[in-house]
Design an enzyme around this catalytic site. Structure first.
Site, short mmCIF file in Angstrom:
data_model
loop_
_atom_site.label_atom_id
_atom_site.label_comp_id
_atom_site.label_asym_id
_atom_site.label_seq_id
_atom_site.Cartn_x
_atom_site.Cartn_y
_atom_site.Cartn_z
N THR A 1 0.80 4.34 -2.71
CA THR A 1 0.59 5.77 -2.43
C THR A 1 1.68 6.62 -3.07
OG1 THR A 1 1.79 5.76 -0.30
CG2 THR A 1 -0.60 5.33 -0.23
N GLN B 1 0.84 -1.19 0.00
CA GLN B 1 0.00 0.00 0.00
C GLN B 1 0.88 1.25 0.00
OE1 GLN B 1 -0.62 -2.84 1.32
NE2 GLN B 1 -2.80 -3.21 1.59
N TYR B 2 1.99 1.18 0.73
CA TYR B 2 2.93 2.31 0.75
C TYR B 2 3.40 2.63 -0.68
CZ TYR B 2 7.48 4.60 1.13
OH TYR B 2 8.55 5.45 0.95
N GLY B 3 3.86 1.59 -1.39
CA GLY B 3 4.34 1.79 -2.76
C GLY B 3 3.25 2.38 -3.65
#
Ligand code: NAD
Length: 318
Positions: free
Chosen positions: A155, A151-153
């Site tokens: 965003t 999810q970080y990637g």
């Protein structure tokens, strides 16, 4: 030149703040000192910058539209360097909405404020995580196959898309920088080198995910700072750059190296590979070299020694 630096109290932000001040620039640092890791560490990170009268600290949240409006109206920034984010990969899996709000909404608010207030440059901290498990290595910015696996990637990739769209729609000058695992003094305590050093020093087993063959391209903090300073100087309407070390080593090699440097035995707590962790990262840094003169100079040996020196000094302070 007056610069808004978001995430100024963080690992990368605090080093960059000092470098910007050393080049004679005025810097307003914006940070909300959240408790992702100990906010007292972030306050300590800013000790150097706060001694310089050209540095002002504003405590607040990048999602606060009224705060941004007041800040941009008052300060007349020429450039924004946007580093503030939720930065951990694994925690993004359990808190995706928070990551979306800070990393996407926060970035859009800053792009909009910067554009409306006539900023001439916007630098965005992206990540190697946008490449996901792309097998074509070293990873190149020209590769369109961007499928993050965390999810970080995701965003960060959306943040890059908004940067591009703001440039296309308004001619607003934006550059994005895909950092590859940054390390050095003040590195976030949750990151591998910091965490492993702490555990080896304390004689606690290291959670060792997978078989140790995963590869990482580690980049020393001073090289990242040099790349960002070059990006601030350059006259580039829009671009995306990898900022990496250009070499990778395995997890097993890293851990062995740290144990040797600390002169302590390494205990391993073997665990399965983690969701969201990519098997390898490696940056093609030729584009940044060509257009920014980027050339990382700090070897892993030198960088690890400097990190360990910092770590032991922090321990000494209790
Ligand atoms: P960090 O957590 O040390 O710094 C981020 C700072 O942003 C923190 O001080 C935090 O308090 C602040 N912040 C977070 N949310 C905020 C908000 N809503 N409003 C205001 N301030 C807020 O992390 P870092 O390692 O220095 O990373 C800096 C940037 O570089 C991040 O955008 C991160 O995603 C990116 N990046 C870092 C690495 C790395 O290896 N460290 C790799 C790739 C990308």
């Amino acid at each position: 030149m007056k610069i808004l630096l978001t995430g100024a109290a963080g690992f990368i932000g605090s080093h960059l703040a000092e470098a910007l001040l050393a080049s004679g620039l005025r810097v307003v640092g914006l940070d909300n000192f959240n408790d992702y890791y100990d906010p007292a560490l972030k306050r300590r990170n800013l000790t150097g910058a706060l001694q310089n009268p050209a540095f002002t600290l504003k405590e607040g949240d990048i999602r606060d539209g009224a705060l941004l409006e007041a800040l941009f109206s008052r300060e007349n920034f020429e450039a924004v360097i946007h580093l503030a984010a939720r930065a951990g990969v694994r925690p993004s899996l359990s808190n995706p909405l928070l990551y979306e709000q800070v990393n996407v909404e926060g970035t859009i608010r800053l792009l909009e404020a910067a554009r409306l207030h006539g900023c001439r440059k916007f630098l965005f901290a992206s990540s190697s995580s946008v490449y996901g498990e792309n097998p074509r290595m070293p990873w190149s910015e020209s590769d369109p196959d961007l499928r993050p696996i965390s999810q970080y990637g995701a965003t960060k990739l959306i943040g890059e898309h908004f940067c591009r769209v703001f440039h296309q729609a308004y001619g607003f000058p934006v550059t994005a920088y895909r950092f590859f695992t940054v390390y050095g003094p003040r590195q976030r305590p949750d990151m591998a080198i910091h965490k492993f050093t702490r555990l080896i020093w304390e004689g606690t087993p290291i959670p060792f995910y997978g078989d140790g063959s995963s590869l990482r391209d580690y980049t020393y903090i001073d090289d990242i700072v040099a790349g960002l300073l070059a990006g601030l100087e350059a006259d580039i309407p829009f671009d995306v750059f990898n900022l990496g070390g250009g070499h990778s080593i395995t997890l097993a090699q890293l851990v062995e190296n740290l144990g040797r440097r600390l002169d302590r035995p390494v205990l391993l707590d073997r665990q399965p590979a983690q969701t969201g962790d990519v098997p390898a990262t490696l940056a093609d840094i030729s584009r940044a070299g060509r257009l920014l003169g980027y050339a990382p100079v700090t070897s892993l040996e030198t960088g690890l020694d400097r990190f360990i020196e910092y770590f032991l000094a922090e321990r000494g302070r209790g």
